[in-house]
Design an enzyme around this catalytic site. Structure first.
Site, PDB file in Angstrom:
ATOM      1  CE  LYS A  15      -0.937  -0.362   4.919  1.00 18.84           C
ATOM      2  NZ  LYS A  15       0.198   0.430   5.396  1.00 18.84           N
ATOM      3  NE  ARG A  90      -1.022  -0.267  11.325  1.00 17.19           N
ATOM      4  CZ  ARG A  90      -0.160   0.278  10.520  1.00 17.19           C
ATOM      5  NH1 ARG A  90      -0.376   1.394   9.977  1.00 17.19           N
ATOM      6  NH2 ARG A  90       0.954  -0.295  10.217  1.00 17.19           N
ATOM      7  NE  ARG A 129       9.034  -3.893   4.475  1.00 14.23           N
ATOM      8  CZ  ARG A 129       7.888  -3.402   4.947  1.00 14.23           C
ATOM      9  NH1 ARG A 129       7.032  -2.818   4.136  1.00 14.23           N
ATOM     10  NH2 ARG A 129       7.613  -3.498   6.227  1.00 14.23           N
ATOM     11  NE  ARG A 163       9.498  -1.005   8.081  1.00 15.71           N
ATOM     12  CZ  ARG A 163       8.202  -0.756   7.900  1.00 15.71           C
ATOM     13  NH1 ARG A 163       7.800  -0.220   6.762  1.00 15.71           N
ATOM     14  NH2 ARG A 163       7.312  -1.045   8.812  1.00 15.71           N
ATOM     15  NE  ARG A 174       5.202  -4.555  11.248  1.00 18.84           N
ATOM     16  CZ  ARG A 174       6.191  -4.756  10.392  1.00 18.84           C
ATOM     17  NH1 ARG A 174       7.299  -5.331  10.782  1.00 18.84           N
ATOM     18  NH2 ARG A 174       6.070  -4.368   9.151  1.00 18.84           N
TER      19      ARG A 174
END
Ligand code: AMP
Length: 217
Positions: A15, A90, A129, A163, A174
């Protein structure tokens, strides 16, 4: 009046990448609460410390603080003709805070874009990632979207890194936060009739095409 979009989806759904593309196309800012927190985290301050601990464990930041950051950000000049909220709201309290902020401004949400991806694929994407150390908007996937030269950003030649919150424990936390807190948010917007689901398994450019069609309506 400006246009307001909400971007939702499990972490790893892409996103952020898509929000940046739409923001460029429409000339409105992409506002990512995750980016705001990462910027504060870099500061050598008690608040920076506190946020680092929360983000690196994969927990959510408090609703009050998060909403205040958004309120301050959308008060800035560049957000007066619309904006994209990427990663906010959220939780259900955040939905209420946003409703109140927008009511005060006499604005409403145009569309909620939900980037749909299953949990296992999301976990795999996060683990693979890599982000550019010079600009965190430049992101790669070791298998599906690798850099031309290993460990180096194609755009500015800076080294890539994982990250800090993409560790396996934080990823798991998460994802569970997402399922518990954010699913009810998705349901709320579905009921309001401004909800659009996009299949996030498609290629990045196909997702962009679908998103642009929705945004142009
Ligand atoms: P993201 O960059 O969207 O993956 O967000 C990174 C982290 O920032 C999340 O794991 C949370 O710790 C925090 N965060 C981002 N957005 C929110 C939000 N709307 N509410 C609470 N915490 C958030």
């Amino acid at each position: 009046m400006g246009r307001i979009f909400l971007f939702m989806g499990i972490q790893g759904a892409g996103k952020g990448t898509q929000a940046i593309r739409l923001a460029e196309k429409l000339g409105i800012p992409q506002i990512s609460t995750g980016d705001i927190f990462r910027a504060i985290m870099k500061q050598d301050s008690p608040l920076g410390e506190e946020l680092r601990a929360i983000l690196n464990s994969g927990r959510l930041v408090s609703d009050e603080f998060t909403s205040q950051m958004v309120k301050d950000r959308i008060a800035q000049d560049d957000a007066q003709n619309g904006f994209i909220l990427d990663g906010y709201p959220r939780t259900l309290p955040q939905v209420e805070h946003l409703d109140q902020m927008l009511a005060e401004r006499g604005e409403k949400i145009d569309a909620v874009l939900f980037f749909d991806l299953d949990k296992d694929e999301a976990i795999s994407r996060l683990a693979n990632r890599r982000v550019c150390t010079a600009n965190s908007n430049h992101t790669y996937h070791l298998i599906h979207n690798p850099p031309q030269q290993e460990g180096i950003c194609d755009i500015d030649g800076a080294p890539l890194k994982q990250r800090e919150d993409d560790t396996s424990e934080a990823i798991e936390k998460r994802i569970s936060e997402y399922v518990n807190q954010t699913f009810p948010v998705v349901d709320t917007y579905k009921q309001r009739g401004i909800f659009h689901k996009i299949d996030a398994r498609q290629s990045i450019d196909d997702v962009t095409r679908t998103m642009m069609e929705i945004a142009e309506k």
